[in-house]
Motif scaffolding. Structure first.
Motif, PDB file in Angstrom:
ATOM      1  N   GLN A  32       0.826  -1.211   0.000  1.00 39.82           N
ATOM      2  CA  GLN A  32       0.000   0.000   0.000  1.00 39.82           C
ATOM      3  C   GLN A  32       0.857   1.256   0.000  1.00 39.82           C
ATOM      4  O   GLN A  32       0.536   2.241  -0.683  1.00 39.82           O
ATOM      5  CB  GLN A  32      -0.947  -0.016   1.199  1.00 39.82           C
ATOM      6  N   GLU A  35       2.178   1.749  -3.522  1.00 37.47           N
ATOM      7  CA  GLU A  35       1.126   2.248  -4.414  1.00 37.47           C
ATOM      8  C   GLU A  35       0.944   3.760  -4.257  1.00 37.47           C
ATOM      9  O   GLU A  35       0.806   4.490  -5.239  1.00 37.47           O
ATOM     10  CB  GLU A  35      -0.193   1.540  -4.107  1.00 37.47           C
ATOM     11  N   ILE A 182      -3.968   3.772   5.098  1.00 39.68           N
ATOM     12  CA  ILE A 182      -3.278   2.488   4.953  1.00 39.68           C
ATOM     13  C   ILE A 182      -3.872   1.532   5.976  1.00 39.68           C
ATOM     14  O   ILE A 182      -4.011   1.882   7.152  1.00 39.68           O
ATOM     15  CB  ILE A 182      -1.757   2.618   5.181  1.00 39.68           C
ATOM     16  N   ARG A 199      -6.494  -6.866   0.325  1.00 36.17           N
ATOM     17  CA  ARG A 199      -5.703  -5.638   0.259  1.00 36.17           C
ATOM     18  C   ARG A 199      -6.192  -4.711  -0.841  1.00 36.17           C
ATOM     19  O   ARG A 199      -6.183  -3.487  -0.687  1.00 36.17           O
ATOM     20  CB  ARG A 199      -4.223  -5.971   0.048  1.00 36.17           C
ATOM     21  N   LYS A 200      -6.640  -5.271  -1.962  1.00 33.57           N
ATOM     22  CA  LYS A 200      -7.115  -4.455  -3.074  1.00 33.57           C
ATOM     23  C   LYS A 200      -8.382  -3.688  -2.672  1.00 33.57           C
ATOM     24  O   LYS A 200      -8.546  -2.515  -3.013  1.00 33.57           O
ATOM     25  CB  LYS A 200      -7.373  -5.342  -4.285  1.00 33.57           C
ATOM     26  N   SER A 203      -7.314  -0.965  -0.213  1.00 37.12           N
ATOM     27  CA  SER A 203      -6.734   0.214  -0.870  1.00 37.12           C
ATOM     28  C   SER A 203      -7.809   1.133  -1.425  1.00 37.12           C
ATOM     29  O   SER A 203      -7.679   2.360  -1.374  1.00 37.12           O
ATOM     30  CB  SER A 203      -5.786  -0.214  -1.984  1.00 37.12           C
ATOM     31  N   CYS A 206      -9.407   3.016   1.410  1.00 40.96           N
ATOM     32  CA  CYS A 206      -8.471   3.994   1.973  1.00 40.96           C
ATOM     33  C   CYS A 206      -8.390   5.273   1.152  1.00 40.96           C
ATOM     34  O   CYS A 206      -7.762   6.242   1.577  1.00 40.96           O
ATOM     35  CB  CYS A 206      -7.083   3.375   2.115  1.00 40.96           C
TER      36      CYS A 206
END
Length: 224
Positions: A32, A35, A182, A199-200, A203, A206
């Motif tokens: 993250q 990214e 995050i 996680r995708k 993100s 977030c």
């Protein structure tokens, strides 16, 4: 700065990357962060950039310079990035000329500082940034900590901020351009097999107004 911080990271330096980021939890956070920084630096070139409290240089590939108080962490960073310029110094006593940098960024540092030291570091960042320069840093979300009634037991990860705190403390020096989160999800409670997929989604969340309730907030500030 609390001298325990320097001693702690000096002792941990050789194992820091493996201990903190060579696992699914650390990779979740690291990905993250990458990214966020990739999206910022993609169209920025020929700038002088400081990785403040750079540690082992995990994120220093975006920078021209790195600074850390721990000689052992700097030694690790130099092995990763032999062509970068590194300085061993405290974040509140930076050995750089005024208005030297276009961008300063710092991850996993301010959470360890008390407010007095944080204010001194902000003064130094303001000094070394060029007018209109960008300051990027992460900090635990105080809004989330208040929500779950989290209390730190010592200096390690003890400080959290909200956007309101930053405006109150540093509004005469910096403008908040934007913020992202995050780790919206409680990673340590997620099954390891699910973390890459979730996680995708994390993100995406977030980058919504809910980001203030993520574990960490990343603020992008503009020097006035």
């Amino acid at each position: 700065m609390n001298p325990d911080i320097k001693t702690y990271y000096d002792n941990l330096a050789a194992e820091y990357d493996k201990d903190r980021f060579d696992n699914s939890y650390g990779q979740y956070i690291h990905t993250q962060e990458i990214e966020i920084l990739n999206s910022f630096f993609i169209n920025r070139k020929d700038e002088r950039v400081l990785d403040l409290a750079c540690g082992t240089g995990r994120l220093t590939h975006y920078a021209t310079d790195g600074l850390d108080v721990s000689p052992n962490m700097i030694a690790e960073a130099k092995q990763k990035h032999p062509n970068k310029v590194f300085s061993i110094a405290s974040a509140d006593q930076q050995p750089f000329n005024t208005k030297s940098f276009d961008v300063v960024y710092s991850f996993h540092a301010f959470m360890h500082f008390d407010q007095v030291f944080t204010e001194r570091v902000f003064q130094e960042v303001y000094r070394v940034l060029k007018p209109g320069g960008v300051f990027i840093f992460d900090i635990p979300s105080r809004a989330r900590r208040d929500l779950i009634n989290y209390k730190s037991k010592n200096w390690h990860g003890s400080q959290g901020f909200t956007a309101h705190d930053i405006k109150q403390l540093f509004g005469d020096q910096f403008i908040i351009k934007r913020s992202v989160g995050i780790a919206m999800f409680p990673i340590h409670r997620l099954p390891i097999w699910s973390r890459s997929f979730l996680r995708k989604i994390d993100s995406l969340l977030c980058r919504t107004p809910l980001n203030e309730y993520a574990s960490y907030n990343v603020f992008f500030l503009i020097k006035k």
